[in-house]
Design an enzyme around this catalytic site. Sequence first.
Site, mmCIF file in Angstrom:
data_model
loop_
_atom_site.group_PDB
_atom_site.id
_atom_site.type_symbol
_atom_site.label_atom_id
_atom_site.label_comp_id
_atom_site.label_asym_id
_atom_site.label_seq_id
_atom_site.Cartn_x
_atom_site.Cartn_y
_atom_site.Cartn_z
ATOM 1 N N SER A 163 50.209 60.401 50.794
ATOM 2 C CA SER A 163 51.238 60.648 51.819
ATOM 3 C C SER A 163 50.852 61.809 52.719
ATOM 4 O O SER A 163 50.176 62.746 52.281
ATOM 5 C CB SER A 163 52.570 60.961 51.147
ATOM 6 N N TYR A 182 57.535 66.478 45.924
ATOM 7 C CA TYR A 182 56.866 65.210 46.225
ATOM 8 C C TYR A 182 55.534 65.481 46.926
ATOM 9 O O TYR A 182 54.494 64.927 46.570
ATOM 10 C CB TYR A 182 57.800 64.385 47.120
#
Lengths: 244, 440
Positions: free
Chosen positions: A136, A149
């Site tokens: 990501s 995250y």
Amino acid sequence: MTVPVLILGARSDIARATARAFAAKRHPIQLAARGAEGLAADKADLETRYNVEVTLHDFDALDVAGHEAFVDGLPALPGIAVSAIGLMGEQAENETDPAKAVAVMRSNFEGPAVILGVLANRFVNRGSGTLVGISSVAGDRGRASNYVYGAAKAGFTAFLSGLRNRLAKQNVHVVTVKPGFVNTAMTAHLDLPARLTAEPREVALAIVQAVEKSRNIIYVRPIWRLVMTVICAIPEAVFKKTSI
Amino acid sequence: MQLSGWGNFPKAEARVSAPRDEAALAALVAEGSAIARGNGRAYGDSAISPRNTIDMRHFDRMLSFNPATGQLVAEAGVMLADVIDAFLPRGWFPMVTPGTKLITLGGAIAADVHGKNHHVDGSFRACVDWIDVMGPGGEVSRCSHEENAEMFDWTLGGMGLTGVILRCAIRLRPVKSGWIRQQMIPADTLSAAIDAFEANMGIPYSVAWIDCAAKGAHLGRSLVMLGEHAEPGEVPPRYRATPFKATRHRKIPFPMNAPGFVLNPLTVRAFNAAYYWKGARQKGTRIVDWDGYFYPLDAILHWNRLYGRRGFMQFQCVLPQDAAREGMQRLLSAISESGQASFLSVLKRFGPQDSAFSFPMEGYTLALDFPRSRAAIALMPELDAITLDHGGRFYLAKDSRMPAEILAQADPRAEAFAEWRRDRGLPASFASLQSERLHL
């Protein structure tokens, strides 16, 4: 070459689109997820649309001790493996509830890294293969809004980079995918800017192309490379006061 | 979010949810005032419910295909384009398709759409073996001609107001190539166009483009286009090795809403005249590919932007066979006298139709589009009145503005449908802006 493609975390929107994109190119598909029997409709869909062979496999990314046995249980060692495993979590909860933070860290780093490591060794023994890790842009720089995250994804990105470096001379290729915003179940509650938001199908087609062309690191929408370059270039003294 | 149909009118603020499984869908249905929405190609307000619009596009799995019967079982959010992508290479094509492939199967069933082959094969209903419909309590019932037949009948053409269509079994048609043998017949008058339809009832596909701007002696001049699936030997040589493969058309996106002056009576008149003369030169038989033949407008993404921000209205009616010649003449005269020429106008012969609430009936249908100008809005009641005078009725998938009284006068089935819904307590559960406007 229509080698089997293993999709890890097959229930996600990106995973489903990726399975379709590879099946459209006549690859047999192995779908792996927790409660794999629940993917019967997806199996039927791939078989009906593309006339390819599809198998379902129970897989728990967090049960790292079981990963070797999971790979042993596949009908054939895949030629391409895609990790779409991930868990966004809620940043606010991750800050106060260690169990939730650990789940996010393990789901985005430990689980995907361990299974790709296991597959990497098998691919090396065989002398071929491609590993795809969906990481990501959140891993490019930690931000207040989702750093638990982001940190886990940063770890995964670094792992993929090192793995690619290690395997480069052994005919095993590693692709790092940084999708940016994607219109999926994971982000359905967020209000995302349209120009920066890809559809799962776009991510899937980008992955197939990256595999075919042996690309190393891809941003699905090119604008993200620019956005992240800018974000990473901001001095920390300034960055810490921003809210991006 | 702000939601509209393909005509960009009306626009309404609506809550839109996109469930991924039946449990989530059932929970949404339980909230009431629900309407399922597919790919948003209905022109008006059929798939808008301000309180509870349900986007069905995540239900997009194909579940099985039987090559012995051509039966495809699929979830309602599967698009016709996906069906063609998956099955034309294996020699199958949708039995019935409207002029766009960018519609979901659920939408095709709810509007009971028709295609260029209605006079031979009937509406979409003709290829539907069964449907699974979710009711107000989340219960799912299988409906077919034999099982829950009443529910089946009202759901075909029921505009999503009987429940949420979840899955369906449809039959595809075996074809020998992806190519169409097209025959172009220029018809100088409306009467000649109708004669051409009547003389070619055995040809599977037929449609006419009408120059609505033509007046006087040329009133209703048309290009009648007939079509049949071509044999492999007719495929152009360079495609003969792969007769099912599409010739890739580049998609041209229409970039933005056009300013209002682009479409005015003068440009529309010029376009229509040019189109007619270009078509008239192509008189005779040609082999054309399926995508260009069935879906010419799909090649221009967002073509609805041509009409600008105010959007546009579709008008589509059908007149019974015995009244069609005279009625169509009157409709075309009214349009031509108003000076509000329609940019794209289509005339088509319908065959017999037997169903509870579907649009088609044996006769002729005329489809027109108009920018939402004051003059065009003023023309609509006149067209409504001519349609009523000739025993015709209206297509709900195109409608965005009809008053409830007009529907009631045109179609006594509407009241029967509303009563059937009331008897089952459905109005609280399933409603759209259209159903409320039309008192369905």
